[in-house]
Design an enzyme around this catalytic site. Structure first.
Site, PDB file in Angstrom:
ATOM      1  N   SER A   1       0.863  -1.176   0.000  1.00  0.00           N
ATOM      2  CA  SER A   1       0.000   0.000   0.000  1.00  0.00           C
ATOM      3  C   SER A   1       0.898   1.223   0.000  1.00  0.00           C
ATOM      4  O   SER A   1       2.097   1.120   0.272  1.00  0.00           O
ATOM      5  CB  SER A   1      -0.874  -0.006   1.263  1.00  0.00           C
ATOM      6  OG  SER A   1      -1.474   1.256   1.495  1.00  0.00           O
TER       7      SER A   1
ATOM      8  N   TYR B   1      -2.003  -1.354  10.308  1.00  0.00           N
ATOM      9  CA  TYR B   1      -2.018  -1.428   8.845  1.00  0.00           C
ATOM     10  C   TYR B   1      -0.679  -0.959   8.273  1.00  0.00           C
ATOM     11  O   TYR B   1      -0.080  -1.624   7.426  1.00  0.00           O
ATOM     12  CB  TYR B   1      -3.161  -0.575   8.298  1.00  0.00           C
ATOM     13  CG  TYR B   1      -3.392  -0.726   6.808  1.00  0.00           C
ATOM     14  CD1 TYR B   1      -4.037  -1.851   6.299  1.00  0.00           C
ATOM     15  CD2 TYR B   1      -2.965   0.251   5.919  1.00  0.00           C
ATOM     16  CE1 TYR B   1      -4.249  -2.000   4.930  1.00  0.00           C
ATOM     17  CE2 TYR B   1      -3.167   0.117   4.557  1.00  0.00           C
ATOM     18  CZ  TYR B   1      -3.817  -1.011   4.069  1.00  0.00           C
ATOM     19  OH  TYR B   1      -4.017  -1.152   2.709  1.00  0.00           O
TER      20      TYR B   1
ATOM     21  N   LYS C   1       2.118  -3.184   6.216  1.00  0.00           N
ATOM     22  CA  LYS C   1       2.424  -2.886   4.815  1.00  0.00           C
ATOM     23  C   LYS C   1       3.884  -2.488   4.624  1.00  0.00           C
ATOM     24  O   LYS C   1       4.491  -2.812   3.600  1.00  0.00           O
ATOM     25  CB  LYS C   1       1.478  -1.797   4.299  1.00  0.00           C
ATOM     26  CG  LYS C   1       0.015  -2.231   4.238  1.00  0.00           C
ATOM     27  CD  LYS C   1      -0.177  -3.493   3.403  1.00  0.00           C
ATOM     28  CE  LYS C   1      -1.641  -3.847   3.239  1.00  0.00           C
ATOM     29  NZ  LYS C   1      -1.850  -5.064   2.406  1.00  0.00           N
TER      30      LYS C   1
END
Length: 271
Positions: free
Chosen positions: A143, A156, A160
């Site tokens: 991401s 998150y 990532k």
């Protein structure tokens, strides 16, 4: 790597969002598909559509955070199609909140899927790809959060950025082996999906962010458009797959902060 009809693509998190876009684009190119997702109903519906268009599809309802289930996915691909040409480690979930307020179970769940799923995919499939002795490709979905940091997205972002680090390490390791297996890391911005449905809201503190993220994601790049860029990047032999270019000033500011040893400053435009 040259993409040819009849090749076999394995895609995790295939039932929606980026995964579905990759599956649809792969099917349009004549590839045979092995699709995995935790949502069996949506996975079966996608498989039915693709099979109705003449695509050979095998499916597995499974959790990529479980190494044994990922090994079973590899075995399914070999049993059904004899091998694998493209592996898309794509499954992912979201969790927002202050890093200290997200509980252990939420941290573990996200890391098991977003990072553990990629680790399990690499460990299960790369030995097979190497043993096949032919060109093959691994694509790990990270991401923009894998390259820049934002508040309230701790798990998150951690997952990532680790996927980016693992992918770059794998790239160097495959080069040391003079392997015909290549790796790319996909770092997109908003892509239309319902990933925010996997989030466990933690109250008013993240309510505004959650609404902003959900709106931005649902109005993001069409998954099929993203998939076309991914396949173009594979064909061009690119490691970095960066379909959203507008984030680069944020990355430049982060790199400058590191090199100049200045304290980082967050800007809303970075998300």
């Amino acid at each position: 790597m040259q993409i040819e009809a009849g090749q076999v693509a394995v895609i995790t998190g295939a039932a929606g969002g980026i995964g579905r876009g990759l599956a649809e684009e792969a099917a349009a190119r004549g590839l045979r598909l092995v699709l995995s997702d935790v949502d069996g109903q949506r996975l079966a519906a996608l498989a039915e559509v693709l099979q109705g268009q003449g695509t050979e599809v095998a499916t597995q309802v499974g959790d990529v955070g479980d190494p044994q289930q990922v090994e079973a996915l590899r075995d399914l691909a070999v049993q059904r199609f004899g091998g694998v040409d493209l592996l898309f480690n794509n499954a992912g979930v979201m969790q927002t909140g202050f890093s200290w307020e997200i509980d252990t179970a939420q941290w573990r769940r996200l890391l098991d899927i977003n990072l553990g799923g990629v680790i399990n995919g690499v460990r299960s499939f790369v030995p097979l790809l190497l043993a096949q002795g032919r060109p093959a490709q691994v694509v790990n979905t990270a991401s923009l959060a894998g390259l820049v940091c934002s508040p309230l997205l701790g798990p998150y972002t951690v997952s990532k950025q680790a996927v980016v680090a693992l992918s770059e390490t794998l790239h160097y390791e495959l080069a040391l082996q003079q392997s015909r297996v290549a790796v790319s890391v996909l770092c997109p911005g908003p892509v239309a999906s319902d990933i925010m449905d996997s989030n466990s809201p933690l109250g008013a503190a993240t309510q505004q962010l959650d609404a902003l993220l959900d709106s931005s994601i649902r109005q993001g790049m069409a998954p099929r458009e993203l998939a076309r860029e991914v396949f173009a990047g594979i064909a061009a032999g690119r490691f970095w797959l960066l379909p959203h270019k507008s984030f680069k000033p944020a990355l430049e500011r982060r790199m400058a902060s590191i090199l100049e040893e200045t304290n980082p400053v967050f800007q809303m435009a970075d998300i």
